[in-house]
Design a protein around this motif. Sequence first.
Motif, PDB file in Angstrom:
ATOM      1  N   ASP A  32      11.627   6.100  -1.206  1.00 25.51           N
ATOM      2  CA  ASP A  32       9.879   4.597  -1.838  1.00 25.51           C
ATOM      3  C   ASP A  32       8.799   5.692  -1.994  1.00 25.51           C
ATOM      4  N   VAL A  33       9.006   6.490  -1.354  1.00 23.40           N
ATOM      5  CA  VAL A  33       7.277   7.448  -1.842  1.00 23.40           C
ATOM      6  C   VAL A  33       7.867   8.063  -2.945  1.00 23.40           C
ATOM      7  N   ALA A  35       9.776   7.469  -5.556  1.00 21.74           N
ATOM      8  CA  ALA A  35       9.396   6.572  -6.228  1.00 21.74           C
ATOM      9  C   ALA A  35       8.789   5.931  -6.953  1.00 21.74           C
ATOM     10  N   GLU A  36       7.202   5.850  -6.037  1.00 20.23           N
ATOM     11  CA  GLU A  36       5.979   5.239  -6.165  1.00 20.23           C
ATOM     12  C   GLU A  36       5.768   5.867  -6.722  1.00 20.23           C
ATOM     13  N   ALA A  37       5.379   7.549  -6.324  1.00 22.69           N
ATOM     14  CA  ALA A  37       5.321   8.290  -7.091  1.00 22.69           C
ATOM     15  C   ALA A  37       5.313   8.639  -8.667  1.00 22.69           C
ATOM     16  N   ASN A  38       6.591   8.109  -8.887  1.00 25.07           N
ATOM     17  CA  ASN A  38       7.120   8.396 -10.193  1.00 25.07           C
ATOM     18  C   ASN A  38       6.395   7.182 -10.874  1.00 25.07           C
ATOM     19  N   VAL A  39       6.296   6.140 -10.313  1.00 30.42           N
ATOM     20  CA  VAL A  39       5.458   5.455 -10.904  1.00 30.42           C
ATOM     21  C   VAL A  39       3.992   5.735 -10.859  1.00 30.42           C
ATOM     22  N   GLN A  40       3.158   6.142  -9.916  1.00 28.39           N
ATOM     23  CA  GLN A  40       1.984   6.262 -10.202  1.00 28.39           C
ATOM     24  C   GLN A  40       1.576   7.465 -11.363  1.00 28.39           C
ATOM     25  N   ARG A 194      -3.447   7.024  -4.290  1.00 30.94           N
ATOM     26  CA  ARG A 194      -2.724   5.341  -5.578  1.00 30.94           C
ATOM     27  C   ARG A 194      -0.842   5.365  -4.634  1.00 30.94           C
ATOM     28  N   VAL A 195      -0.550   6.586  -4.385  1.00 33.32           N
ATOM     29  CA  VAL A 195       0.994   5.608  -3.299  1.00 33.32           C
ATOM     30  C   VAL A 195       0.599   4.751  -2.482  1.00 33.32           C
ATOM     31  N   GLN A 198      -0.317   1.727  -2.800  1.00 30.75           N
ATOM     32  CA  GLN A 198       0.281   1.032  -2.499  1.00 30.75           C
ATOM     33  C   GLN A 198       1.575   0.724  -1.900  1.00 30.75           C
ATOM     34  N   LEU A 199       1.738   1.261  -1.128  1.00 31.12           N
ATOM     35  CA  LEU A 199       2.902   1.095  -0.031  1.00 31.12           C
ATOM     36  C   LEU A 199       2.242   1.258   1.509  1.00 31.12           C
TER      37      LEU A 199
END
Length: 329
Positions: A32-33, A35-40, A194-195, A198-199
């Motif tokens: 999840d970390v 994956a969220e880095a991809n988003v950010q 930012r990750v 968000q988490l």
Amino acid sequence: MPKANSQKPVTRTIAILALPGVQLLDVSGPLDVFAEANVQAGRESYRLRVIATAAGDIRSSSGARLLPDGVIGHMHFEAIDTLLIAGSPNAAQMQLDHLIVSWLRRVASTARRYGSVCSGAFFLGAAGLLDGKHVTTHWAVAERLARAYPLTKLDADAIHVRDGRLRTAAGVTAGLDLALALVEEDLGRDIAKRVASQLVMFFRRPGGQLQFSRKGEVAPLGRSALQQVQRFIAAHPADNHGVDKLAARAGLSPRHFARLFRHEVGMTPAAWVETARVSTARRLLETGRNAPKQVAVQCGFANADTLRRVFVRHIGVTPAVYRKRYGHG
């Protein structure tokens, strides 16, 4: 005129090896970390893969099942940039097949980074990948890891440790901290922050893992006479517990008592008294409203400064910080 840099952004493959009985959060947390880095980052900075040791789904320790992206020895996708081995509740007892060991050694030799989450460190140790390295693991199995692989340099309080290409994380949720640190290495602090935001996790977790450990809580050991002494210490932590007094309570000479205590309990009487006092201080800080100065007196410490020094050495944070985080009185 110099040519503009048109190099394509790198997409790194993160592979997590999950053995049967894996702790699910050791896998899903880091994923999840990343994956969220991809988003950010606004692009596919990471390509995520879960690897199994045999065909079929992977049953986790909670009963939930994972569907892997590949099986060792039968993978035909891109090269692995970062390999992480997830832990499991029974990792310390598991015996790895020689094919798994060979695969770990081969991939670790070519990957840019490799490492473990929680008790996954035992699997790296079995492959000889921890020798001479600074590492950490879950506090509950840290001593066992050190005994099993004595060439390692263990930091039992660290949340995660970096040693060259090796990365190791402490228990379970520390896998998120490790993954966030890898994101910071690759994509920079701003994206990593930012990750974390968000988490809803710490960008830098305060303190080490000893603050979560219950390993320091004392329990009577040894023959009956010694256990009676230990119970008395735990019930009266503020008393004077010099060796002479404790020996008299056990009906033994001080010299024989000290030697017998260390042999059967595994530490000196003074060390046990200190541990018992810290355990009592911890309980008082969790359940009461007394100031550290009052707690120090109740537990047999000379003053609040002495309590603070001893508490930090055992727990990794000050009494005031510990009470703020865990107190509910």
